[in-house]
Design an enzyme around this catalytic site. Structure first.
Site, mmCIF file in Angstrom:
data_model
loop_
_atom_site.group_PDB
_atom_site.id
_atom_site.type_symbol
_atom_site.label_atom_id
_atom_site.label_comp_id
_atom_site.label_asym_id
_atom_site.label_seq_id
_atom_site.Cartn_x
_atom_site.Cartn_y
_atom_site.Cartn_z
ATOM 1 N N GLU A 287 0.831 -1.206 0.000
ATOM 2 C CA GLU A 287 0.000 0.000 0.000
ATOM 3 C C GLU A 287 0.870 1.263 0.000
ATOM 4 O OE1 GLU A 287 -4.179 -0.458 1.904
ATOM 5 O OE2 GLU A 287 -3.059 0.840 3.247
ATOM 6 N N HIS A 308 7.207 -27.025 -0.707
ATOM 7 C CA HIS A 308 6.558 -28.166 -1.355
ATOM 8 C C HIS A 308 5.415 -27.720 -2.255
ATOM 9 C CE1 HIS A 308 8.757 -31.215 1.055
ATOM 10 N NE2 HIS A 308 8.944 -30.127 1.803
ATOM 11 N N LYS A 422 -14.452 0.620 -3.626
ATOM 12 C CA LYS A 422 -15.496 1.075 -2.693
ATOM 13 C C LYS A 422 -16.556 1.852 -3.455
ATOM 14 C CE LYS A 422 -12.373 1.596 1.223
ATOM 15 N NZ LYS A 422 -11.720 2.550 2.104
HETATM 16 O O1 PA5 Z 1 -3.457 1.587 5.926
HETATM 17 C C1 PA5 Z 1 -4.584 1.978 5.714
HETATM 18 O O2 PA5 Z 1 -4.853 3.187 5.680
HETATM 19 C C2 PA5 Z 1 -5.740 1.019 5.501
HETATM 20 O O3 PA5 Z 1 -5.346 -0.285 5.477
HETATM 21 C C3 PA5 Z 1 -6.749 1.156 6.614
HETATM 22 O O4 PA5 Z 1 -6.124 0.873 7.824
HETATM 23 C C4 PA5 Z 1 -7.912 0.205 6.394
HETATM 24 O O5 PA5 Z 1 -8.492 0.442 5.162
HETATM 25 C C5 PA5 Z 1 -8.936 0.396 7.486
HETATM 26 O O6 PA5 Z 1 -9.346 1.719 7.554
HETATM 27 P P1 PA5 Z 1 -10.067 2.303 8.810
HETATM 28 O O7 PA5 Z 1 -9.153 2.182 9.959
HETATM 29 O O8 PA5 Z 1 -10.380 3.709 8.454
HETATM 30 O O9 PA5 Z 1 -11.326 1.467 9.015
#
Ligand code: PA5
Length: 447
Positions: A287, A308, A422
């Protein structure tokens, strides 16, 4: 903790790596002076050293209250709001913790809000039907669908089981200080809350209550965890030059490999308890770096299990990969291979040896074979699996990620690509506010 680049550096040009040495020091400086991209989200850089004993005591007191009232605690969260806690808890607990019913010291910790599986949720609620349970609901935005949906179901169930008043003592919200639906709901219902600092993004938040509270509930020593992170904060500080700075070294070698055509990094462990660390690491690096059509693809394997299944590909497939091996110096427990008079399985050559010694030879044998097969190998050693070393591990990879992302010239602290699915999902579900998108997507699907 030690990092060895020898079996990776031989795959890149020495002058390319040399240039990256100074680039990583400059990137580390950007994390320090806050002049880099995404600088609103670098609160994690000095987070460990800012954690006070009083704050840890508050987290521990809340955890103790949940431990007293509940036999099961559900951690509801997704991505950065759950993977770190799960990684630590699964590394520290017995591999068979879920099956231990008698004389438990710690509550069962289970996870929800990280998928939209109807069967999963139904089975969770069946499991909870005769249990005393509580919920830690974690969402920075407070609006994440997966988490909010699970929380609505679990809150309804808990209130039916124990009444609204008792439920209030068994629900904790970890969220933004002011914004989002979860903050409003927690204020209205009077839940205990913890704040996720504005300047710490989800995937860098494991050392905030996002990780610390569930880890303390599961029985982890959060003081030792934070101490490990604090020591690694010092070891990777901007004042520590490349030659001594493991985060700079990791960031430099992985960028050098990437530039030489190695597009996939496989995080390897030889200890099944580290499986969820790889999941946490994949999010952290994927990310942070996968943007602007750039970035190493983070993959992972658990060895020897996956030797394996994936061993053939790694040994012999397209040479676009490198490995980063997490090696644990000492196993926490001892199991010796027994002698067998008949030796029908032919294993007497191992008699008297520790199982860990066999694992270590598998590790070394694999490293030699993969390097011979053209797979560069970064080797990172931690002394053992305990809270202190895990704290080091977490901060090392965070710092390495921030530095590496700046060297790659992306903003490591945003995640614009996560929104695309989303928008489509909300349009398809006719969420208010998505009317235009809804019309457009339905027309597209009707073609
Ligand atoms: O690193 C990030 O920003 C995301 O992985 C969020 O943590 C994840 O989408 C969850 O978001 P939130 O904490 O707003 O529910």
């Amino acid at each position: 903790m030690q990092i060895c680049l020898k079996n990776a550096a031989s795959f890149v040009k020495a002058d390319a790596l040399k240039q990256l040495e100074s680039a990583t020091e400059a990137a580390n400086q950007l994390l320090e002076n806050g002049k880099g991209a995404g600088n609103d989200y670098i609160g994690w850089v000095h987070l460990p050293s800012s954690i006070t004993d009083a704050f840890l005591a508050e987290v521990q007191a809340c955890a103790d209250e949940l431990r007293k009232r509940c036999e099961v605690v559900i951690v509801a969260g997704i991505g950065g709001s759950y993977l770190g806690a799960r990684a630590v808890n699964e590394a520290l607990a017995s591999a068979f913790d879920a099956f231990v019913a008698k004389d438990r010291k710690n509550p069962y910790v289970v996870y929800a809000g990280n998928n939209i599986g109807e069967d999963y949720l139904a089975e969770l609620m069946e499991f909870l039907a005769d249990k005393q349970f509580g919920i830690i609901n974690i969402s920075k935005s407070g609006t994440t669908t997966e988490t909010a949906l699970a929380f609505r179901l679990l809150k309804t169930m808990l209130e039916k089981q124990v009444g609204k008043e008792e439920a209030k003592h068994r629900i904790v919200a970890v969220t933004d200080r002011a914004k989002g639906a979860l903050r409003s709901l927690a204020t209205k219902e009077g839940y205990k809350t913890f704040v996720i600092p504005d300047n710490v993004g989800g995937r860098f938040s494991v050392l905030t209550p996002v990780g610390l509270l569930p880890i303390a509930v599961a029985g982890g020593d959060i003081k030792a965890l934070v101490k490990g992170a604090q020591d690694m904060e010092k070891a990777t500080d901007v004042s520590v030059k490349y030659a001594e700075n493991p985060a700079c070294q990791y960031a430099a070698i992985r960028n050098a490999l990437y530039q030489s055509g190695k597009k996939i990094e496989i995080l390897v462990n030889f200890n099944p308890k580290l499986h969820y660390f790889s999941e946490w690491w994949k999010q952290l690096y994927g990310e942070s770096e996968g943007k602007d059509h750039k970035g190493i693809f983070p993959a992972s394997v658990d060895f020897t299990t996956d030797l394996h299944s994936m061993g053939q590909w790694i040994q012999d497939g397209e040479r676009s990969i490198f490995e980063t091996v997490i090696s644990i110096e000492k196993a926490n427990k001892t199991v010796l291979v027994p002698m067998d008079a008949e030796n029908l399985d032919g294993l007497n050559f191992l008699a008297g040896k520790r199982v860990d010694e066999v694992d270590k030879m598998a590790e070394l044998g694999t490293q030699l074979a993969h390097v011979d097969g053209g797979v560069p190998n970064i080797h990172i050693t931690f002394e053992k699996i305990d809270e202190y070393n895990i704290g080091q591990f977490i901060y090392f990879f965070e710092r390495g990620c921030g530095i590496s992302g700046y060297v790659l010239d992306v903003n490591p602290f945003n995640q614009p690509g996560v929104e695309a699915y989303k928008k489509n999902m909300f349009a398809l579900l006719d969420k208010p506010g998505y009317e235009e998108e809804s019309k457009a997507i339905k027309a597209r699907l009707a073609k």
